[in-house]
Design a protein around this motif. Structure first.
Motif, PDB file in Angstrom:
ATOM      1  N   SER A 162       0.653  -1.187   0.155  1.00  0.00           N
ATOM      2  CA  SER A 162      -0.051   0.017   0.176  1.00  0.00           C
ATOM      3  C   SER A 162       0.876   1.284   0.088  1.00  0.00           C
ATOM      4  O   SER A 162       1.719   1.445   0.705  1.00  0.00           O
ATOM      5  N   TYR A 163       0.581   2.166  -1.041  1.00  0.00           N
ATOM      6  CA  TYR A 163       1.021   3.463  -1.171  1.00  0.00           C
ATOM      7  C   TYR A 163       2.776   3.338  -1.634  1.00  0.00           C
ATOM      8  O   TYR A 163       3.651   4.042  -1.408  1.00  0.00           O
ATOM      9  N   CYS A 164       2.951   2.278  -2.210  1.00  0.00           N
ATOM     10  CA  CYS A 164       4.282   1.966  -3.018  1.00  0.00           C
ATOM     11  C   CYS A 164       4.394   2.995  -4.265  1.00  0.00           C
ATOM     12  O   CYS A 164       3.534   3.642  -4.430  1.00  0.00           O
ATOM     13  N   TYR A 165       5.549   2.754  -4.703  1.00  0.00           N
ATOM     14  CA  TYR A 165       5.875   3.555  -5.866  1.00  0.00           C
ATOM     15  C   TYR A 165       6.565   2.788  -6.927  1.00  0.00           C
ATOM     16  O   TYR A 165       7.934   2.388  -6.592  1.00  0.00           O
ATOM     17  N   HIS A 166       6.097   2.452  -7.925  1.00  0.00           N
ATOM     18  CA  HIS A 166       6.898   1.940  -9.082  1.00  0.00           C
ATOM     19  C   HIS A 166       6.604   2.706 -10.408  1.00  0.00           C
ATOM     20  O   HIS A 166       6.255   1.923 -11.441  1.00  0.00           O
ATOM     21  N   GLY A 167       6.605   3.826 -10.362  1.00  0.00           N
ATOM     22  CA  GLY A 167       6.491   4.548 -11.595  1.00  0.00           C
ATOM     23  C   GLY A 167       5.148   4.639 -11.984  1.00  0.00           C
ATOM     24  O   GLY A 167       4.249   4.562 -10.735  1.00  0.00           O
ATOM     25  N   SER A 168       4.642   4.620 -13.167  1.00  0.00           N
ATOM     26  CA  SER A 168       3.517   4.802 -13.674  1.00  0.00           C
ATOM     27  C   SER A 168       2.647   3.503 -13.883  1.00  0.00           C
ATOM     28  O   SER A 168       1.770   3.147 -14.972  1.00  0.00           O
ATOM     29  N   VAL A 169       3.162   2.260 -13.289  1.00  0.00           N
ATOM     30  CA  VAL A 169       2.809   0.983 -13.596  1.00  0.00           C
ATOM     31  C   VAL A 169       1.205   0.661 -13.127  1.00  0.00           C
ATOM     32  O   VAL A 169       0.899   1.103 -11.782  1.00  0.00           O
ATOM     33  N   ASP A 170       0.313   0.632 -13.928  1.00  0.00           N
ATOM     34  CA  ASP A 170      -1.201   0.503 -13.557  1.00  0.00           C
ATOM     35  C   ASP A 170      -1.439  -0.276 -12.435  1.00  0.00           C
ATOM     36  O   ASP A 170      -2.031   0.115 -11.466  1.00  0.00           O
TER      37      ASP A 170
END
Length: 454
Positions: A162-170
């Motif tokens: 939850s609330y991760c960040y992996h760029g704009s991966v849908d």
């Protein structure tokens, strides 16, 4: 004695600093107002995430310094939100790029270069994964990792924190529901192609029980995670958590993908080497080419062999794991120069020491004023948070955000010659950062806290 923030005073200080920023930067203001042909008036809409009513415009940047078009020089702790972790325009990288582009040519000839094997071998030395392929961004590397994981497992869902960040991966734009249960699209998700719960599952970082509950459904191809959350503020793993993730993924036949794009700050082999992790796939981008767009993903030998044996998978033509510019000679030359000469083992040791000094300076200010704040560090990266103890999950970290306080501190720093990462209170060290740079922040941080205290 504990100090609470007087919100009325904070707003007055924020208004004063915003007015000062506007007065100091007339050329940037004019450039922004004249940008009628840009969506949101900026090259990318995220550039509007800044304290004040307009962004400062870049004139130049070298090492740990940025200059804007109004002539102000800044100590840069943002460093392109990790993209310039090698420092701005390292000479050896600039030379390699010029040699490849001007003298040798063929930057996009669609032919491999010998530099690529050198880079692959060096990434293996650092991260342990023996087979590598290249991309232009970490977002692309993550997308391709997801495709490969689905192909080899026959499962469709990917699990994220939850609330991760992996760029704009849908698939990654998913968060937990109340009390860490259930799932929903992350607030603000733009143009989702489908309900994210059709493609993804989610668990809180540091929650092994929640992770096991999701993996037990039997439809997860891979867990794609950062070894420590970063873009929601640094959230460090609790003792035994990452080991537990690896055990659970193996037990349920799920691949583990480590996204080291930001956690590369942990050391020359990122958190994977620093904490002896054993992912099946590793993705990275931003910093590895010294500011030139590049990314990469690494595979375990077993996974690479399994994929290459699959005659039904089109890994050569239109299979969706490539791009015309991925692995181009120019980007690969920049990667080699960066890894061989700039972001070296010794450079990371020095950067981490500076980050520890930064952490100590922030902690001393917090303690002096009795603030209920905390500071977290991940190698060369340090961040202060407006809560204590430090958040242990992404949802807790999101809840600890204080936009007014962040804007005040960012404007206070920028008006006095220091740039912090606009998305949060992160400071990153590069090989050109000095102790004097760190101490300048410590002094300004103390001054900002004194202003808040009145």
């Amino acid at each position: 004695m504990s100090m609470s923030i007087d919100r009325t005073r904070l707003r007055q200080l924020l208004s004063r600093e915003a007015a000062e920023s506007t007065a100091r930067n007339p050329r940037s203001k004019a450039a922004y107002e004249a940008a009628d042909h840009l969506f949101g008036r900026v090259p990318m809409t995220w550039m509007n995430k800044n304290a004040g009513t307009f962004p400062r415009y870049l004139a130049g940047a070298h090492g740990a310094r940025v200059t804007d078009i109004d002539g102000h020089e800044y100590i840069d702790f943002c460093l392109g939100d990790t993209g310039a972790m090698a420092g701005h325009s390292p000479a050896v990288v600039a030379d390699a790029v010029e040699r490849r582009f001007r003298e040798q040519g063929g930057a996009t000839a669609m032919l491999p270069t010998e530099d690529a094997e050198w880079v692959g071998a060096e990434l293996t030395r650092r991260f342990g994964l023996p087979r590598w392929s290249f991309s232009l961004t970490a977002t692309d590397a993550n997308r391709w990792a997801i495709r490969l994981a689905r192909a080899v497992t026959g499962r469709q869902k990917i699990l994220f924190n939850s609330y991760c960040y992996h760029g704009s991966v849908d698939e990654s734009l998913i968060v937990t529901g109340p009390e860490g249960r259930g799932a929903t699209s992350r607030p603000g998700n733009v143009g989702a192609p489908c309900d994210v719960t059709l493609t993804s599952r989610v668990a809180e970082f540091n929650d092994l029980e929640g992770l096991e509950r999701e993996l037990a459904q039997g439809d997860v191809a891979a867990v794609l995670m950062e070894p420590a959350l970063t873009n929601i503020g640094i959230v460090l793993p609790e003792p035994g958590y990452l080991e537990g993730v690896r055990e659970l993924t193996r037990r349920h036949g799920v691949l583990l993908v480590n996204d080291e794009t930001h956690t590369f700050s942990a050391g020359p082999g990122g958190a994977t080497a620093a904490w002896a992790l054993e992912p099946d796939i590793l993705t990275i981008g931003k910093a590895v080419a010294g500011g030139v767009p590049a990314g990469a993903y690494g595979l375990s030998a077993d996974l690479a062999d399994r994929l290459l044996r699959r005659g039904d998978l089109d890994l050569v033509d239109m299979g969706g794991v490539g791009g015309t510019l991925a692995g181009n000679a120019l980007s690969v030359a920049a990667m080699r120069a960066t890894l061989e000469h700039v972001l070296t083992d010794s450079a990371f040791a020095a950067m981490s020491a500076l980050s520890a000094r930064f952490e100590q300076g922030v902690q001393s200010g917090i303690e002096k004023h009795g603030l209920p704040w905390s500071v977290s560090r991940l190698g060369a990266r340090t961040e202060y948070r407006f809560t204590a103890p430090a958040p242990r999950t992404g949802t807790e970290s999101a809840a600890a955000s204080d936009p007014e306080l962040e804007d005040f501190l960012h404007l206070w720093m920028a008006n006095r010659g220091v740039l912090m990462t606009p998305f949060h209170n992160m400071a990153l060290m590069c090989p050109a950062t000095t102790e004097a740079d760190v101490d300048a922040h410590t002094t300004l941080f103390a001054g900002a806290l004194a202003e808040l205290a009145g």
